[in-house]
Write a protein that holds these residues in place. Structure first.
Motif, PDB file in Angstrom:
ATOM      1  N   HIS A  75      41.804  36.210  42.619  1.00 36.74           N
ATOM      2  CA  HIS A  75      40.418  35.797  42.377  1.00 36.74           C
ATOM      3  C   HIS A  75      39.482  37.001  42.351  1.00 36.74           C
ATOM      4  O   HIS A  75      38.562  37.066  41.525  1.00 36.74           O
ATOM      5  CB  HIS A  75      39.959  34.775  43.424  1.00 36.74           C
ATOM      6  CG  HIS A  75      40.526  33.406  43.209  1.00 36.74           C
ATOM      7  ND1 HIS A  75      40.151  32.598  42.156  1.00 36.74           N
ATOM      8  CD2 HIS A  75      41.461  32.711  43.899  1.00 36.74           C
ATOM      9  CE1 HIS A  75      40.819  31.457  42.208  1.00 36.74           C
ATOM     10  NE2 HIS A  75      41.621  31.506  43.260  1.00 36.74           N
ATOM     11  N   ALA A  76      39.730  37.967  43.251  1.00 35.82           N
ATOM     12  CA  ALA A  76      38.883  39.164  43.281  1.00 35.82           C
ATOM     13  C   ALA A  76      39.039  39.976  41.998  1.00 35.82           C
ATOM     14  O   ALA A  76      38.039  40.410  41.402  1.00 35.82           O
ATOM     15  CB  ALA A  76      39.235  40.025  44.492  1.00 35.82           C
ATOM     16  N   ASN A  77      40.279  40.179  41.545  1.00 34.85           N
ATOM     17  CA  ASN A  77      40.498  40.925  40.305  1.00 34.85           C
ATOM     18  C   ASN A  77      39.953  40.181  39.093  1.00 34.85           C
ATOM     19  O   ASN A  77      39.422  40.799  38.166  1.00 34.85           O
ATOM     20  CB  ASN A  77      41.984  41.241  40.118  1.00 34.85           C
ATOM     21  CG  ASN A  77      42.401  42.467  40.874  1.00 34.85           C
ATOM     22  OD1 ASN A  77      41.702  43.478  40.873  1.00 34.85           O
ATOM     23  ND2 ASN A  77      43.540  42.395  41.541  1.00 34.85           N
ATOM     24  N   ASP A  78      40.081  38.871  39.111  1.00 38.61           N
ATOM     25  CA  ASP A  78      39.546  38.056  38.023  1.00 38.61           C
ATOM     26  C   ASP A  78      38.021  38.216  37.935  1.00 38.61           C
ATOM     27  O   ASP A  78      37.462  38.466  36.862  1.00 38.61           O
ATOM     28  CB  ASP A  78      39.922  36.588  38.274  1.00 38.61           C
ATOM     29  CG  ASP A  78      39.588  35.679  37.108  1.00 38.61           C
ATOM     30  OD1 ASP A  78      39.618  36.129  35.955  1.00 38.61           O
ATOM     31  OD2 ASP A  78      39.304  34.487  37.372  1.00 38.61           O
ATOM     32  N   ALA A  79      37.358  38.120  39.067  1.00 37.59           N
ATOM     33  CA  ALA A  79      35.893  38.242  39.097  1.00 37.59           C
ATOM     34  C   ALA A  79      35.444  39.645  38.704  1.00 37.59           C
ATOM     35  O   ALA A  79      34.505  39.816  37.918  1.00 37.59           O
ATOM     36  CB  ALA A  79      35.369  37.894  40.487  1.00 37.59           C
ATOM     37  N   MET A  80      36.129  40.660  39.241  1.00 36.75           N
ATOM     38  CA  MET A  80      35.769  42.035  38.915  1.00 36.75           C
ATOM     39  C   MET A  80      36.016  42.316  37.435  1.00 36.75           C
ATOM     40  O   MET A  80      35.216  42.993  36.776  1.00 36.75           O
ATOM     41  CB  MET A  80      36.570  43.016  39.777  1.00 36.75           C
ATOM     42  CG  MET A  80      36.187  44.462  39.566  1.00 36.75           C
ATOM     43  SD  MET A  80      34.468  44.832  39.965  1.00 36.75           S
ATOM     44  CE  MET A  80      34.588  44.983  41.722  1.00 36.75           C
ATOM     45  N   ASN A  82      35.900  40.140  34.965  1.00 37.32           N
ATOM     46  CA  ASN A  82      34.832  39.472  34.203  1.00 37.32           C
ATOM     47  C   ASN A  82      33.544  40.282  34.238  1.00 37.32           C
ATOM     48  O   ASN A  82      32.861  40.432  33.217  1.00 37.32           O
ATOM     49  CB  ASN A  82      34.577  38.061  34.752  1.00 37.32           C
ATOM     50  CG  ASN A  82      35.577  37.052  34.254  1.00 37.32           C
ATOM     51  OD1 ASN A  82      36.049  37.134  33.137  1.00 37.32           O
ATOM     52  ND2 ASN A  82      35.920  36.098  35.105  1.00 37.32           N
ATOM     53  N   ALA A  83      33.235  40.824  35.423  1.00 34.84           N
ATOM     54  CA  ALA A  83      32.014  41.626  35.554  1.00 34.84           C
ATOM     55  C   ALA A  83      32.097  42.886  34.697  1.00 34.84           C
ATOM     56  O   ALA A  83      31.132  43.247  34.001  1.00 34.84           O
ATOM     57  CB  ALA A  83      31.783  41.998  37.018  1.00 34.84           C
ATOM     58  N   LYS A  84      33.233  43.554  34.713  1.00 33.56           N
ATOM     59  CA  LYS A  84      33.393  44.763  33.892  1.00 33.56           C
ATOM     60  C   LYS A  84      33.261  44.442  32.407  1.00 33.56           C
ATOM     61  O   LYS A  84      32.649  45.208  31.652  1.00 33.56           O
ATOM     62  CB  LYS A  84      34.758  45.412  34.145  1.00 33.56           C
ATOM     63  CG  LYS A  84      34.847  46.213  35.424  1.00 33.56           C
ATOM     64  CD  LYS A  84      36.213  46.884  35.526  1.00 33.56           C
ATOM     65  CE  LYS A  84      36.369  47.690  36.792  1.00 33.56           C
ATOM     66  NZ  LYS A  84      37.717  48.299  36.894  1.00 33.56           N
ATOM     67  N   GLU A  97      34.997  47.397  28.736  1.00 28.77           N
ATOM     68  CA  GLU A  97      35.321  46.005  28.395  1.00 28.77           C
ATOM     69  C   GLU A  97      36.843  45.787  28.427  1.00 28.77           C
ATOM     70  O   GLU A  97      37.327  44.784  28.960  1.00 28.77           O
ATOM     71  CB  GLU A  97      34.759  45.651  27.017  1.00 28.77           C
ATOM     72  CG  GLU A  97      34.807  44.178  26.709  1.00 28.77           C
ATOM     73  CD  GLU A  97      34.118  43.832  25.398  1.00 28.77           C
ATOM     74  OE1 GLU A  97      34.287  42.689  24.958  1.00 28.77           O
ATOM     75  OE2 GLU A  97      33.409  44.686  24.814  1.00 28.77           O
ATOM     76  N   ALA A  98      37.610  46.761  27.912  1.00 28.91           N
ATOM     77  CA  ALA A  98      39.074  46.660  27.912  1.00 28.91           C
ATOM     78  C   ALA A  98      39.629  46.729  29.339  1.00 28.91           C
ATOM     79  O   ALA A  98      40.553  45.990  29.691  1.00 28.91           O
ATOM     80  CB  ALA A  98      39.677  47.768  27.059  1.00 28.91           C
ATOM     81  N   GLU A  99      39.039  47.611  30.154  1.00 30.09           N
ATOM     82  CA  GLU A  99      39.461  47.687  31.554  1.00 30.09           C
ATOM     83  C   GLU A  99      39.212  46.350  32.257  1.00 30.09           C
ATOM     84  O   GLU A  99      40.021  45.888  33.060  1.00 30.09           O
ATOM     85  CB  GLU A  99      38.705  48.794  32.291  1.00 30.09           C
ATOM     86  CG  GLU A  99      39.166  50.189  31.971  1.00 30.09           C
ATOM     87  CD  GLU A  99      38.321  51.253  32.679  1.00 30.09           C
ATOM     88  OE1 GLU A  99      37.532  50.916  33.602  1.00 30.09           O
ATOM     89  OE2 GLU A  99      38.458  52.433  32.300  1.00 30.09           O
ATOM     90  N   VAL A 105      43.300  39.873  33.535  1.00 26.60           N
ATOM     91  CA  VAL A 105      44.670  39.417  33.303  1.00 26.60           C
ATOM     92  C   VAL A 105      45.522  39.652  34.555  1.00 26.60           C
ATOM     93  O   VAL A 105      46.327  38.796  34.945  1.00 26.60           O
ATOM     94  CB  VAL A 105      45.281  40.124  32.072  1.00 26.60           C
ATOM     95  CG1 VAL A 105      46.779  39.874  31.975  1.00 26.60           C
ATOM     96  CG2 VAL A 105      44.576  39.660  30.801  1.00 26.60           C
ATOM     97  N   LYS A 106      45.333  40.804  35.186  1.00 24.56           N
ATOM     98  CA  LYS A 106      46.046  41.093  36.425  1.00 24.56           C
ATOM     99  C   LYS A 106      45.721  40.031  37.475  1.00 24.56           C
ATOM    100  O   LYS A 106      46.603  39.535  38.184  1.00 24.56           O
ATOM    101  CB  LYS A 106      45.670  42.477  36.950  1.00 24.56           C
ATOM    102  CG  LYS A 106      46.338  42.840  38.256  1.00 24.56           C
ATOM    103  CD  LYS A 106      45.889  44.224  38.733  1.00 24.56           C
ATOM    104  CE  LYS A 106      46.486  44.548  40.080  1.00 24.56           C
ATOM    105  NZ  LYS A 106      46.052  45.862  40.577  1.00 24.56           N
TER     106      LYS A 106
END
Length: 122
Positions: A75-80, A82-84, A97-99, A105-106
């Protein structure tokens, strides 16, 4: 019965078996020597059973206890991610945007991993 108690019984049987073999040899008793060998083999088998039980228990604990950690990280990686992506689009940075997409996805993968691990715990 836990793996540890099986291993303790195994060591005990192994020791008694070796003693019987020694006494049988001193006394010239083939029967006692054979009983000692059989008891020693029984002890080896009990120790092996104990090892298997301990490894199975460790594997179960590993699979079930880490599901929450995987989901939280996901959830943390998903949120981060999306923010990036949002910031990357806003400032025109394809790299950011690619990062963000990669991190999202991770995170999705981690959440799925957590779900799979949790399903083994039921």
């Amino acid at each position: 019965m836990s793996g540890t108690s099986d291993k303790i019984k195994g060591y005990a049987n192994e020791a008694v078996g070796k003693i019987k073999q020694g006494v049988g040899k001193l006394a010239g008793s083939d029967k006692m020597q054979a009983e000692g060998v059989a008891q020693e083999v029984k002890g080896d088998a009990q120790k092996a059973v104990g090892d298997v039980k301990n490894k199975a228990s460790d594997a179960y604990e590993s699979a079930t206890s880490s599901s929450s950690a995987d989901k939280v990280s996901g959830h943390a990686n998903d949120a981060m991610g999306n923010a990036k992506q949002t910031v990357g689009r806003a400032i025109g940075s394809d790299r950011l945007e690619a990062e963000g997409l990669a991190q999202e996805v991770k995170g999705e993968g981690q959440k799925i991993s957590g779900d799979v691990k949790k399903s083994f715990g039921r």
